[in-house]
Design an enzyme around this catalytic site. Structure first.
Site, PDB file in Angstrom:
ATOM      1  N   CYS A  63       0.971  -1.304   0.139  1.00 31.77           N
ATOM      2  CA  CYS A  63       0.030  -0.320  -0.032  1.00 31.77           C
ATOM      3  C   CYS A  63       0.908   1.105  -0.005  1.00 31.77           C
ATOM      4  O   CYS A  63       2.062   1.079  -0.514  1.00 31.77           O
ATOM      5  CB  CYS A  63      -0.832  -0.269   1.149  1.00 31.77           C
ATOM      6  SG  CYS A  63      -0.067  -0.111   2.627  1.00 31.77           S
ATOM      7  N   ASN A  66       2.430   1.377   4.336  1.00 31.66           N
ATOM      8  CA  ASN A  66       3.051   0.019   5.412  1.00 31.66           C
ATOM      9  C   ASN A  66       2.406   0.613   6.714  1.00 31.66           C
ATOM     10  O   ASN A  66       2.952  -0.577   7.351  1.00 31.66           O
ATOM     11  CB  ASN A  66       4.099  -0.546   4.886  1.00 31.66           C
ATOM     12  CG  ASN A  66       4.922  -1.124   5.101  1.00 31.66           C
ATOM     13  OD1 ASN A  66       5.163  -2.523   5.637  1.00 31.66           O
ATOM     14  ND2 ASN A  66       3.235  -2.760   5.158  1.00 31.66           N
ATOM     15  N   CYS A  68      -1.392   1.059   7.074  1.00 29.66           N
ATOM     16  CA  CYS A  68      -2.667   0.454   7.884  1.00 29.66           C
ATOM     17  C   CYS A  68      -3.424  -1.096   6.451  1.00 29.66           C
ATOM     18  O   CYS A  68      -3.337  -1.954   6.514  1.00 29.66           O
ATOM     19  CB  CYS A  68      -3.973   1.153   7.048  1.00 29.66           C
ATOM     20  SG  CYS A  68      -3.010   2.842   8.042  1.00 29.66           S
ATOM     21  N   ARG A  69      -3.150  -0.664   5.124  1.00 28.50           N
ATOM     22  CA  ARG A  69      -3.922  -1.951   4.565  1.00 28.50           C
ATOM     23  C   ARG A  69      -3.427  -2.671   4.344  1.00 28.50           C
ATOM     24  O   ARG A  69      -3.292  -3.966   4.499  1.00 28.50           O
ATOM     25  CB  ARG A  69      -4.252  -1.042   3.213  1.00 28.50           C
ATOM     26  CG  ARG A  69      -5.743   0.712   3.216  1.00 28.50           C
ATOM     27  CD  ARG A  69      -5.291   0.275   1.770  1.00 28.50           C
ATOM     28  NE  ARG A  69      -4.568   1.834   1.785  1.00 28.50           N
ATOM     29  CZ  ARG A  69      -4.281   2.350   0.881  1.00 28.50           C
ATOM     30  NH1 ARG A  69      -5.407   2.544  -0.386  1.00 28.50           N
ATOM     31  NH2 ARG A  69      -2.829   3.653   0.387  1.00 28.50           N
ATOM     32  N   SER A  70      -1.760  -2.570   4.049  1.00 28.13           N
ATOM     33  CA  SER A  70      -1.497  -3.648   3.287  1.00 28.13           C
ATOM     34  C   SER A  70      -0.603  -4.625   4.776  1.00 28.13           C
ATOM     35  O   SER A  70      -0.907  -5.919   4.928  1.00 28.13           O
ATOM     36  CB  SER A  70       0.179  -3.956   2.828  1.00 28.13           C
ATOM     37  OG  SER A  70       1.462  -2.537   3.760  1.00 28.13           O
ATOM     38  N   ASP A 181      -7.976   3.746   0.659  1.00 29.37           N
ATOM     39  CA  ASP A 181      -7.797   4.611   2.007  1.00 29.37           C
ATOM     40  C   ASP A 181      -7.967   5.247   2.782  1.00 29.37           C
ATOM     41  O   ASP A 181      -8.524   5.918   2.830  1.00 29.37           O
ATOM     42  CB  ASP A 181      -6.605   5.191   0.858  1.00 29.37           C
ATOM     43  CG  ASP A 181      -4.982   6.140   2.212  1.00 29.37           C
ATOM     44  OD1 ASP A 181      -4.917   5.707   3.621  1.00 29.37           O
ATOM     45  OD2 ASP A 181      -3.937   6.598   1.361  1.00 29.37           O
TER      46      ASP A 181
END
Ligand code: 4NP
Length: 214
Positions: A63, A66, A68-70, A181
């Site tokens: 993401c 690195n 939050c999402r990934s 995001d």
């Protein structure tokens, strides 16, 4: 015979590959053929790492930051892999397109959302994507269009294009074409990300298991 063709549906085709409707799941030969199964003729010597086991298949989630999402994808995917006893066959990691949060733990709002759905952080730390990642991982899963564009830019010679795919290629229960995001939004955005990632990671693992005949 050993490769499966996945057909992209309309909602993915527009930004992943406008000219073609199929994508071959990247699966290196040495990960499909453990030595006891006999080697295909072109099995490269240097890729043999152990006498009786295939190398693990390596997935990198990417993401922007690195945090939050990934990392959430890594935590969710690793839990699924562990629950099925596949840690020796499927490895994963995560990274960000920017190094701004290097060394930081995942965002506390992401950790709260993950906890609500039963996931613990094993102590992940943010790191930026490296050029070598493109070579070293078998599949590179970007969260949004910007991540995919930036990953493809990093792949200057276009050597690894076939490995770079959007997470929403694997989702089936949500209409999203990207993992949004959540950084500047509210807590509900983080929870939506967890649900999207559960959907995508579950289907990704099922596809990998098909490839490994598990
Ligand atoms: P991520 O979220 O890409 O899912 O880790 C973000 C983290 C940090 C920023 C943006 C998005 N940032 O602008 O610092």
């Amino acid at each position: 015979k050993h490769r499966r063709i996945l057909f992209l549906n309309e909602r993915h085709s527009s930004f992943l590959c406008p000219m073609q409707y199929s994508w071959v799941f990247p699966f290196p030969m040495h990960k499909l053929f453990p030595l006891e199964m006999g080697l295909p003729p072109a099995y490269p010597e240097k890729e043999m790492t152990s006498m009786n086991a295939p190398e693990p298949y390596r997935v990198l989630f990417v993401c922007l930051g690195n945090i939050c999402r990934s990392p959430a994808a890594e935590i969710i995917f690793k839990k699924m892999v562990a629950e099925q006893g596949l840690e020796h066959l499927v490895e994963s990691d995560s990274a960000g397109m920017i190094g701004y949060h290097r060394g930081c733990p995942p965002d506390s709002r992401m950790l709260t959302a993950l906890k609500k759905y039963g996931y613990e952080d094993p102590g992940l730390k943010s790191r930026p994507v490296r050029k070598e990642d493109l070579e070293q991982f078998d599949l590179i899963v970007g969260m949004d269009r910007e991540n995919l564009r930036d990953l493809k830019r990093l792949d200057k010679k276009g050597q690894w294009t076939g490995k770079i795919v959007p997470m929403c290629f694997f989702t089936t229960r949500f209409p999203d074409e990207e993992v949004p995001d959540p950084y500047y939004g509210g807590q509900e955005g983080f929870e939506h990300v967890v649900k999207l990632l559960q959907d995508g990671c579950g289907n990704l693992l099922e596809r990998l298991k098909e490839q490994l005949s598990l």
